[in-house]
Structure formats: C-alpha cells, structure tokens
Write a protein that holds these residues in place. Structure first.
Motif, PDB file in Angstrom:
ATOM      1  N   CYS A 294      54.731 -88.767  76.305  1.00 38.53           N
ATOM      2  CA  CYS A 294      54.576 -89.675  75.488  1.00 38.53           C
ATOM      3  C   CYS A 294      53.848 -90.648  76.034  1.00 38.53           C
ATOM      4  O   CYS A 294      54.062 -91.170  77.264  1.00 38.53           O
ATOM      5  CB  CYS A 294      55.708 -90.596  74.976  1.00 38.53           C
TER       6      CYS A 294
ATOM      7  N   LYS B 121      53.683 -93.902  75.837  1.00 36.99           N
ATOM      8  CA  LYS B 121      54.439 -95.127  75.780  1.00 36.99           C
ATOM      9  C   LYS B 121      55.863 -94.929  76.525  1.00 36.99           C
ATOM     10  O   LYS B 121      56.224 -95.548  77.603  1.00 36.99           O
ATOM     11  CB  LYS B 121      54.950 -95.411  74.493  1.00 36.99           C
ATOM     12  N   CYS B 122      56.378 -93.606  76.234  1.00 33.68           N
ATOM     13  CA  CYS B 122      57.578 -93.611  77.015  1.00 33.68           C
ATOM     14  C   CYS B 122      57.750 -92.549  78.063  1.00 33.68           C
ATOM     15  O   CYS B 122      58.750 -92.186  78.926  1.00 33.68           O
ATOM     16  CB  CYS B 122      58.847 -93.099  76.005  1.00 33.68           C
TER      17      CYS B 122
ATOM     18  N   CYS C 176      60.293 -92.739  70.750  1.00 39.19           N
ATOM     19  CA  CYS C 176      59.909 -93.621  69.858  1.00 39.19           C
ATOM     20  C   CYS C 176      59.172 -93.218  68.653  1.00 39.19           C
ATOM     21  O   CYS C 176      58.726 -94.211  68.005  1.00 39.19           O
ATOM     22  CB  CYS C 176      58.756 -94.566  70.582  1.00 39.19           C
TER      23      CYS C 176
HETATM   24 ZN   LIG Z   1      57.365 -92.359  73.015  1.00 38.96          ZN
END
Ligand SMILES: [Zn+2]
Ligand SMILES: [Zn+2]
Length: 840
Positions: free
Chosen positions: A440, A442-443, A485
C-alpha cells in the motif's frame, strides 16, 4: 484356488475389496502404540518410475510389518504438486497447470493402487489445492509475525532457463538443481526465511538423530558450515577507514603481506586511488560476468589488481598493500581476506604471481633451517615464529591468544560464523502458493488478514507470455485493497518456493481434513515425529534441512511440541539399468505398468526388494523379474496342488510341549522357526529386505524337499505342513500382498473361516526351536579319519572346508600328517566329511 497363478486377476480383485472395505484406514484413537511410516511424497509428473516403486514398496513393507506387530500404523500419501513442469507443460500446450496436474494425479493414483500399497487415502494431501495452500500461506504469515520472513534487496541466484531465482540449496555445483543451467547473479528484492536463526540448533540437534545415516548428517553439517575464528580490523593508511576481516587463522596475523577485497566490496571505490581507478573498474566489470563456480575454481589462475592504498597491521605496525581479486567473495565473511601467503595455498599462488612478499610465521617442529625453505604454503600445525611475544608456542594455542590481544587492543573480536544463508523463497512463477502480502502506498508492506486466506491463484492468466511471470497478465489479481487503511493496494506477485509446501506436509497428514486450523496440536503431537522416513539422498540438504527448520520454528511458536520431524531416515539407493540411473534421456527406463501387466504387482514388489539392501543402488535385470515371477508361481503351485492337505486351524506345533515329532517333521518345524526369527531380525535390523526375500526362497525350497516323494500324509504331517505353509504366507504377506491374501482366504474358506491375512498378527518363534542342530564333521587325511568336530548344520560348504583345513594343518592329532607336505586336493562331502589329500 486355481491351479494356475493369475496375478492380474487376483490383484485387481483384492484391490477392489480393500478399497471397498477401507482396509487401510487408520483411526486416530487406538489402544495400540502408534507408528508413522512415510515415503517422501511424489511430484505428479505423469507416471510412476521404478525409483517410486522401490521407495513406496520399502515403506509399505515396513508399514505392514509394524501393523502385524501390533502398532496402529499411519501410512499416508499425497502430492507435491506445485512447481515448474506443470507450468512449462501449460505454456507448451496452452493447457491450465491445474488440469495437467489433476490428470497426472489421477493416473498415478491408479498406479499406486495397482502396486497394492496400504495407504490411508482419506489423509491424501495435494499441495496445489486451496485447502492445503491456504495453510502454507498461513504458516508464512506466522513466520512473518515472528520476523522469520523478511524482504530484502540482494544479489540472488538466477536461472535463465527456469526464469526464476533459486535458493542457495538449489544451486548444485553452480548449476540449477532442476535444469542444470549455469546460475548467474541478479540484484532483486526478494522474500527470505531466516533459517540462519536456527543454524546452531540445526547443527547441534544432528547429534540427536541416531536413526539417520552419517552421510546425510555430515552433508547437513557441512552445509551449515560452522567455523570459529576472529574478526580483525585493519586501519587504512591513506584514509580514515577501517576494513574488518573474518579469519579462521588469527594465528597467522603476523604473516600478513597484503589484503584483498572482493570486486563487489561496498567501499571499493573509496579505497581506490585516482591512478588505479581505470584498472580497478575494468577488473570489476570483468568479474561481474563470471559465475561463482568459475571464480572459486582451484584450476583457474588467480588474478587481481592493486587499489593503490595500504593497510596497517595492528600487531606489527607494518604497512601492506590493498588489492582486489575475484577469489574474495562479497557474500562470504566480510568480503575482505587477509592474505598470508606462507600459510594459505591461494594466497601463496597469488603472491608468487604478483611478486608479493611471503613471511613465515609458523614452522614445522623439528625441521632444520634449510628444510624450512618454502616451495608451497605450509598449512599444517606447528610452532610460532616471527610473531613477537607469541614465538615458540603452538599455533593452535596462538589462535586464542592473538584474538584476545586484538580484543584487548580494540581491533578485533572472537567470531563464530556459518556458511548457511537465509532461505530465498520468492519465485517469479505462476504455479505456486501466492505470497500473502500486499503493498500500500500509504501503509507500506502489509500482511493479508488471516481470515481472508487463501489468496487464490488467478485463473485469468496468459500462459503464452515469456520473460515474465504469467501471473502478471491477470486483470483481477494485482489490484486489491489494503488490509490496514482500506485504500487501493497491489498484491505481491511472487509465489513461494515449492519446498515451503513440502516443509510441513508430514504434519498435515495427522489432521488432513481440518478446515479450521493448519492442524490440531494434539493430533500432530500424537503422530509425530515420523518413526520411519524413506526417500532419496538427493534431499539430504534441501527438503530435510528445511523441514527440520520448520519443525523448530513451529515448536517455538507453540504449534507443536517436538523439535525434530523424522526420527529414523532411510535413504534408498537408485534404480540402475545397464550400470546407470534409469532416465528418459538415456532410454533405459522400464515402465511399471508393463511389469504390472505382464507379471503382476507382487512380482514387481518382490523383485524391487531383492538383490540389494534398500540403501544401496539396485541393478535392474529382466532375468531377475522373470526369476521372481517363477518363484511366485512355484509358491502358488506348492499351495494349489496340496490344498487337500492343509488344515487352516491346524494344531499348534510349536506349543506342543514335549510331543515327539518324526525326524523330518522336527527338521521342518525347526526350519520354519528359524525363518521367522531370521526374517523378523532382517526387517528389524535396518530393513535388510533383500535377505528377507532369499529366506522366502529357502523356506519354500525346504517345504518342497520335505514333500519329496511323500504319498501318504499322517495327521502329524498335515499339521506340520499346514504350519509351514500358513507361516510362509504370513511372512510373505508384507511383500506378496495379493498372493498371500488370495491363498489365505481360499484356505480359510475351506474351513469356514473368513479373515484377511492383513489383519493377522506377525509370527513368533520359539528360541529353542530356532537353533540349528549341529552335526559331527569328520576330518580325513588321505582317506583316514584323523579328527572329528561338531559344527552347525547350516554351515556353508566353503566354511566347512576352511575349518577342516585349519584343523588338518594345526591340530594336535593331525599336524604330523600334513606338516611340510603339499596339499593337492580337498574333497568335501556336505554335512559329513572333509578329506584332505596331501602328497606323500
Ligand atoms: Zn494502506
Ligand atoms: Zn533452471
């Protein structure tokens, strides 16, 4: 019972009945002790080969023998069904690997059933099915949680032909274990399992494995490659830098005359002077093209170039030059080597070639000064010289003292090192268990949630692509959502090394159908460890090392309670024909189907166990198969033509208690007891199944001899004959599984009994009857009786001859007749006398 032996007919019949009756079902609960017999499971390549037939027959005999001895025997089978051949076949024929695999499994299952193997088919596992690989993925996540699975960028082994990376264990002599292609290096980001965390335990626990051959243990121990030595740190004279070196020979530190770094050494550019830059760059470029095997070859002349800088020996303050040479490898030690030409062969050759100094610091004890002149590196133990305060002590002692001095001076430390590297499990291929990881933005790296397993292999892929994994052509697989997320994320497209699937399959058999858990701990703890594992020596390091690692890691996670998976290991030899291993490319294979069809499975089983013990190679011979078939026919006729004399519930002879039998009957009863004892011991003692087969033949011959020209049968004769025949059947039942069953039930039916021989108990022998009776051997010299001696009746003729000869030459009563005389002839009358003829 038919008078003729028709194996095809009876084998098919019994296979049907056993399947219908679920004869080989193994309950988990039983008041009998457990026994777990296991063959390494097959890859569903399409058809069984003779190596399979040998492996599975050996284990089947063990399983059946243990069952008859009163154990609750687990004897399962399954399929190691992920892997490249299915994918390659799919690419070639445009088929789906799953379909190809299913078809092969179906065909091979039929073959296994035709061989009469006593598998509990309800425990069958197939590693490419979601109900299995779900748990392979789950185990990956458990390893990931424990930091035992990680991703890193590394120079990895690459096979161009298989278009995938390989684990170190899968590179044999620099070549791909599967296709023999020369392996090259590629820099990739890959998933690894931290097997190195268990290096010491994997090594130490080899000592616990009493039931393993020393050859396999030595191979594992060498692969783990523990060495104890020191890290010594060398300051660079021209720069504010330090080079750490790992060495197993700190005792030679006063003899260093140069230092070598690998062409891939991380600081090499900073260590090179302007003047030397061009030469070093050119050398490094050339080294990149070479394989590891070329670089380490002892045949090749060592090459290198100086960097222009120097290091300082912290022990002596001496300055020596820095070089780069491709005999140093970045992955081994620290990527740098301290060179001591006087005491290392490689360094010696290199120093001679480039005219670098050679400084002696160890001398052989008791050698004169002239003799100490070196013509080659001196690598043995000796006495320290030219080494300051360490002079005159033994070099073994100096190893410790010199390292201690480095520790005290802050320029070194004691260091234990292993050759074992972490296990690379990423594969850039389709037909494997997907690694349950998503990326991901973001993560970052995220583990797939356990309750959304399995990550299924996509089916919308194009297998005709080349140069990349077919999985990348799927439109549905790649895009997913982040478990953390919920945003957009991409799936990991690498699949797992199939050796991960096979590292735990033996655990799944204990609880093959569990859909809630990988396996139930109690069941696994009950059945494991495997009591007898049988398979090929080619897995000595790969599968057997990985499985040991898995077991230890799973134990530390609390998933099971034992730390070694396989208590006893039998590595069976190869099946050869005309002196070389059976292989398609050599065109010397024999198709098991053909043997089943022409002779029946019992002949195949009997033959594949005859001639050599299981651990040795086995030489196929058509005449041998024919011979085994004839033998089974002979056994069949022995029973079929004498059925009327066999009493199924005969009077137990061995427990007759003082009843006096006729001489012939007594002899036969003794021979039967000896056969029981001999066969039981042969199977129990490292499964010497070849001598078991010869004992079947001996007993059969003895029964025929006993029958002789006998016309009348007393009650006693019938009892003795029945005892002999029915015991022979029981003894043969683990091998000739169909014939013995047919004979047993036919004879049983005659007397109204209805039992399977495979539910019978193993035979017991009476020790007092299992002894050979002795005979008196007469020793003659030139036809005159000179001495007598008691010997065992079963003594072979050549030994009888040897004993008599020794008596004739050395005996008190005999030597006067033989001394100084030439022996011209020795005549042996078996079981009676030996006549030694001497020149008068
Ligand atoms: Zn994520
Ligand atoms: Zn390959």
């Amino acid at each position: 019972m038919n008078e003729q032996y028709f194996p095809q007919e009876i084998e098919k019949k019994w296979q049907g009945i056993w399947e219908q009756n679920n004869t080989f079902f193994t309950p988990d609960e039983s008041d009998k002790p457990k026994y777990y017999a296991l063959s390494m499971f097959p890859y569903p390549s399409g058809r069984l080969h003779m190596g399979h037939v040998r492996n599975y027959t050996i284990t089947d005999v063990i399983a059946r023998f243990k069952k008859m001895q009163g154990f609750n025997v687990l004897h399962p089978i399954g399929w190691d069904s992920f892997g490249l051949p299915a994918e390659n076949a799919a690419m070639k024929h445009g088929a789906n690997p799953a379909t190809w695999t299913d078809e092969n499994i179906a065909y091979m299952t039929q073959q296994l059933k035709m061989l009469g193997l006593s598998y509990d088919w309800e425990r069958e596992v197939t590693t490419c099915k979601p109900d299995y690989y779900k748990w392979t993925q789950w185990l990956f996540l458990q390893l990931y949680k424990k930091d035992l699975a990680y991703k890193k960028e590394a120079a990895v082994n690459w096979c161009e032909k298989c278009a995938t990376v390989l684990a170190n264990e899968q590179v044999i002599d620099g070549k791909c274990w599967r296709c023999d292609e020369i392996v090259t290096k590629k820099f990739l980001s890959q998933w690894f399992l931290k097997i190195t965390d268990y290096a010491e335990q994997l090594l130490q626990d080899l000592d616990k494995l009493d039931g393993w051959g020393d050859n396999v243990k030595t191979m594992q121990s060498n692969w783990i490659g523990k060495s104890t030595g020191a890290i010594l740190k060398f300051k660079v004279a021209e720069k504010d830098m330090e080079i750490p070196v790992y060495t197993t020979r700190p005792d030679t530190a006063y003899g260093i005359t140069y230092l070598v770094v690998a062409p891939e050494y991380k600081d090499i550019e900073a260590l090179t002077t302007e003047e030397n830059k061009a030469a070093v760059e050119a050398y490094r470029k050339n080294a990149r093209k070479m394989t590891e095997i070329e670089r380490l070859s002892t045949e090749r002349t060592k090459t290198g170039v100086p960097l222009g800088t120097h290091c300082i020996n912290p022990f002596t303050g001496e300055k020596f030059p820095l070089w780069t040479a491709d005999y140093a490898l970045a992955e081994y030690g620290t990527g740098a080597v301290m060179a001591v030409p006087a005491h290392d062969e490689r360094d010696y050759d290199f120093a001679k070639k480039y005219e670098l100094p050679i400084k002696i610091v160890i001398e052989e004890r008791g050698k004169s000064k002239e003799e100490r002149e070196l013509t080659e590196a001196f690598t043995d133990a000796g006495i320290m010289v030219n080494s300051g305060e360490f002079d005159r002590i033994s070099n073994e002692e100096a190893k410790k003292l010199i390292t201690q001095k480095a520790v005290d001076g802050g320029f070194g430390e004691f260091k234990t090192q292993y050759r074992l590297r972490d296990w690379l499990i990423s594969r850039q291929r389709y037909w494997g268990a997907p690694i349950p990881i998503v990326y991901c933005e973001k993560c970052g790296v995220q583990a797939v949630k356990e309750d959304s397993l399995p990550v299924l292999l996509p089916e919308d892929v194009d297998f005709s692509v080349t140069g990349k994994s077919p999985i990348l052509t799927s439109k549905t697989f790649l895009d997913t959502t982040c478990p953390c997320c919920g945003g957009a994320a991409k799936r990991e497209t690498d699949t797992m090394d199939t050796f991960m699937c096979s590292s735990w399959y033996y655990l799944r058999y204990a609880d093959a159908k569990n859909s809630e858990k990988c396996f139930d701990k109690n069941l696994v703890d009950h059945w494991l460890p495997v009591d007898q594992y049988v398979g090929g020596i080619e897995h000595a390091i790969l599968h057997l090392l990985y499985s040991r690692f898995f077991t230890k890691a799973l134990k530390d996670m609390g998933l099971l309670s034992f730390d070694e998976p396989f208590k006893n290991l039998l590595t069976q030899g190869m099946v050869l024909k005309d002196g070389s291993k059976m292989s398609k490319s050599k065109g010397n294979t024999v198709d098991p189907d053909e043997i089943f069809e022409n002779y029946g499975a019992d002949t195949a089983r009997l033959f594949i166990l005859s001639d050599s013990p299981p651990a040795r190679d086995f030489d196929w011979s058509d005449a041998g198969v024919e011979g085994c078939y004839k033998f089974l026919n002979r056994v069949w006729r022995l029973v079929s033509t004498n059925q009327d004399k066999i009493i199924f519930d005969y009077k137990n002879i061995s427990a007759s208690g003082g009843e006096k039998l006729s001489k012939e009957n007594d002899d036969l009863v003794r021979l039967v007891h000896m056969a029981i004892k001999g066969i039981t011991n042969d199977i129990s003692n490292e499964f010497q199944l070849n001598t078991v087969i010869s004992k079947y033949r001996e007993l059969t011959n003895a029964i025929y001899d006993w029958l002789g020209g006998k016309n009348e049968f007393s009650e006693e004769d019938k009892n003795v004959f029945s005892f002999a025949i029915l015991t022979l059947m029981k003894l043969m039942s683990p091998v000739a599984v169909h014939l013995s069953e047919e004979v047993w039930t036919s004879l049983g039916q005659n007397s109204g009994a209805k039992t399977s021989i495979h539910d019978e108990k193993w035979c017991e022998w009476d020790e007092s009857l299992a002894k050979t009776s002795s005979i008196t051997l007469i020793v003659q010299i030139n036809g005159k009786v000179r001495d007598k001696i008691d010997v065992s009746e079963s003594l072979p003729e050549n030994e009888m001859k040897e004993i008599a000869l020794q008596i004739a030459l050395n005996g008190e009563k005999t030597k006067e007749f033989t001394q100084g005389k030439e022996i011209v002839k020795i005549i042996v009358v078996p079981k009676k006398l030996v006549n030694i003829v001497v020149k008068q």
